[in-house]
Design a protein around this motif. Structure first.
Motif, mmCIF file in Angstrom:
data_model
loop_
_atom_site.group_PDB
_atom_site.id
_atom_site.type_symbol
_atom_site.label_atom_id
_atom_site.label_comp_id
_atom_site.label_asym_id
_atom_site.label_seq_id
_atom_site.Cartn_x
_atom_site.Cartn_y
_atom_site.Cartn_z
ATOM 1 N N ALA A 87 -17.656 -7.691 -4.339
ATOM 2 C CA ALA A 87 -15.877 -7.801 -4.772
ATOM 3 C C ALA A 87 -16.235 -5.892 -5.683
ATOM 4 C CB ALA A 87 -15.583 -9.116 -6.333
ATOM 5 N N ILE A 88 -15.057 -5.850 -4.847
ATOM 6 C CA ILE A 88 -14.499 -4.444 -5.705
ATOM 7 C C ILE A 88 -14.057 -4.110 -6.912
ATOM 8 C CG2 ILE A 88 -13.382 -2.591 -5.278
ATOM 9 C CD1 ILE A 88 -13.532 -3.000 -2.206
ATOM 10 N N ASP A 89 -14.398 -3.182 -7.596
ATOM 11 C CA ASP A 89 -13.295 -2.737 -9.062
ATOM 12 C C ASP A 89 -13.099 -1.133 -8.636
ATOM 13 O OD1 ASP A 89 -14.229 -5.475 -10.323
ATOM 14 O OD2 ASP A 89 -15.791 -4.150 -11.145
ATOM 15 N N VAL A 90 -11.754 -1.233 -8.695
ATOM 16 C CA VAL A 90 -11.230 0.209 -8.485
ATOM 17 C C VAL A 90 -10.730 0.492 -9.103
ATOM 18 C CG1 VAL A 90 -9.933 -0.667 -6.663
ATOM 19 C CG2 VAL A 90 -11.029 1.553 -6.513
ATOM 20 N N THR A 91 -10.111 2.147 -9.956
ATOM 21 C CA THR A 91 -8.563 2.453 -10.560
ATOM 22 C C THR A 91 -8.411 3.446 -9.270
ATOM 23 O OG1 THR A 91 -9.605 1.805 -12.706
ATOM 24 C CG2 THR A 91 -8.109 3.002 -13.186
ATOM 25 N N LEU A 92 -7.242 4.002 -9.334
ATOM 26 C CA LEU A 92 -6.852 4.986 -8.762
ATOM 27 C C LEU A 92 -5.768 5.888 -9.085
ATOM 28 C CD1 LEU A 92 -7.491 6.347 -6.386
ATOM 29 C CD2 LEU A 92 -5.671 4.748 -4.949
ATOM 30 N N GLY A 93 -5.505 6.502 -9.261
ATOM 31 C CA GLY A 93 -4.277 7.131 -9.379
ATOM 32 C C GLY A 93 -4.005 8.097 -9.254
ATOM 33 N N LEU A 94 -2.306 8.535 -9.106
ATOM 34 C CA LEU A 94 -1.775 9.005 -8.456
ATOM 35 C C LEU A 94 -0.431 9.859 -9.041
ATOM 36 C CD1 LEU A 94 -0.144 7.324 -5.014
ATOM 37 C CD2 LEU A 94 -1.359 6.639 -7.493
ATOM 38 N N THR A 95 -0.379 11.137 -8.265
ATOM 39 C CA THR A 95 1.072 11.634 -9.067
ATOM 40 C C THR A 95 2.094 10.980 -7.643
ATOM 41 O OG1 THR A 95 0.006 13.188 -10.184
ATOM 42 C CG2 THR A 95 2.205 13.528 -9.940
ATOM 43 N N VAL A 96 3.278 11.193 -7.287
ATOM 44 C CA VAL A 96 4.285 10.891 -6.819
ATOM 45 C C VAL A 96 5.206 12.097 -6.893
ATOM 46 C CG1 VAL A 96 5.135 9.539 -5.248
ATOM 47 C CG2 VAL A 96 3.557 8.531 -5.691
ATOM 48 N N LYS A 97 5.932 12.537 -5.429
ATOM 49 C CA LYS A 97 6.979 13.332 -5.328
ATOM 50 C C LYS A 97 8.043 12.879 -4.748
ATOM 51 C CE LYS A 97 8.807 17.761 -4.456
ATOM 52 N NZ LYS A 97 8.510 19.430 -4.187
ATOM 53 N N ILE A 98 9.431 12.964 -5.860
ATOM 54 C CA ILE A 98 10.555 12.216 -5.287
ATOM 55 C C ILE A 98 11.757 12.609 -5.004
ATOM 56 C CG2 ILE A 98 12.053 9.898 -5.085
ATOM 57 C CD1 ILE A 98 10.424 8.125 -6.826
ATOM 58 N N ARG A 99 11.551 13.118 -3.833
ATOM 59 C CA ARG A 99 12.898 14.595 -3.672
ATOM 60 C C ARG A 99 13.829 13.666 -3.015
ATOM 61 N NH1 ARG A 99 13.993 18.740 0.007
ATOM 62 N NH2 ARG A 99 12.370 17.775 1.197
ATOM 63 N N ASN A 100 15.018 14.050 -3.645
ATOM 64 C CA ASN A 100 16.068 13.136 -2.616
ATOM 65 C C ASN A 100 16.895 14.744 -2.149
ATOM 66 O OD1 ASN A 100 18.767 12.374 -2.182
ATOM 67 N ND2 ASN A 100 19.588 12.532 -4.663
#
Length: 213
Positions: A87-100
């Motif tokens: 089994a896997i334990d993982v914590t992933l963070g990211l910042t997303v830019k949404i451009r209109n």
């Protein structure tokens, strides 16, 4: 000019000779050229201008999907347990830019981030929606945390990756929303995928490649 044959009509008839007692006057008229041959009609010009205006309006006003870009992708934690099962334990963070990119405001109702291993999805997280003004951008932070996710079908491949100390993951970020065009609400969505290779020894991402889908 060669004379015409006797059985054919002449090309022209000579003018009768004038006499001093009967003078003749002649009027020379200019060659008539139709107006359509010198300049296009006004109606054609109006139709061409209307078509050009419509083409420009469609180009600028036609709705487009928002542009997604992963600005930052970080690995906060990864742990692989081998007992009593893989089994896997993982914590992933990211910042997303949404451009209109449109000239209308964008309301997105959700942003979903999923993570997978060799094409098999392990889990996902969904964040709240938001608003992006016309021709504007918005930044969203998302954290994906998985605990005790079993890897059944690719156990042998995972053990080989663990022996090398490098585990490949793939993430998919998707945003769904609606674009307000006058009184209409048009559904829109955008998706971006990332291929990530993680060094489990020092808990870092050593390579990532993101591309829109």
């Amino acid at each position: 000019m060669a004379p015409s044959k006797p059985d054919e009509p002449p090309f022209y008839y000579p003018l009768p000779p004038s006499s001093p007692n009967h003078p003749q006057n002649y009027v020379v008229l200019p060659v008539y050229i139709p107006a359509t041959a010198t300049a296009p009609p006004r109606r054609r010009i109006l139709w061409a201008a209307a078509f050009l205006f419509l083409a420009v309006a469609v180009y600028f006003l036609y709705p487009s999907d928002p542009d997604l870009k992963i600005l930052r992708l970080r690995l906060d934690r990864i742990h692989v347990q081998t007992t009593p099962f893989i089994a896997i334990d993982v914590t992933l963070g990211l910042t997303v830019k949404i451009r209109n990119v449109d000239f209308y405001s964008l309301d997105y109702r959700s942003l979903t981030v999923s993570i997978g291993y060799r094409g098999k999805q392990l889990g996902f997280v969904t964040s709240d929606g938001g608003h992006v003004r016309a021709r504007g951008s918005s930044y969203v932070d998302a954290t994906l945390e998985l605990n005790g996710v079993e890897v059944i079908s690719d156990v042998i491949l995972l053990l080989e990756d663990l022996a090398r100390g490098l585990v490949p993951f793939d993430t998919v970020t998707e945003v769904r929303g609606r674009l307000g065009v006058f009184f209409l609400q048009l559904p829109l969505k955008a998706k971006v995928s990332c291929e990530v290779k993680v060094n489990i020894r020092n808990q870092t991402i050593i390579r990532q490649n993101c591309y829109p889908k």
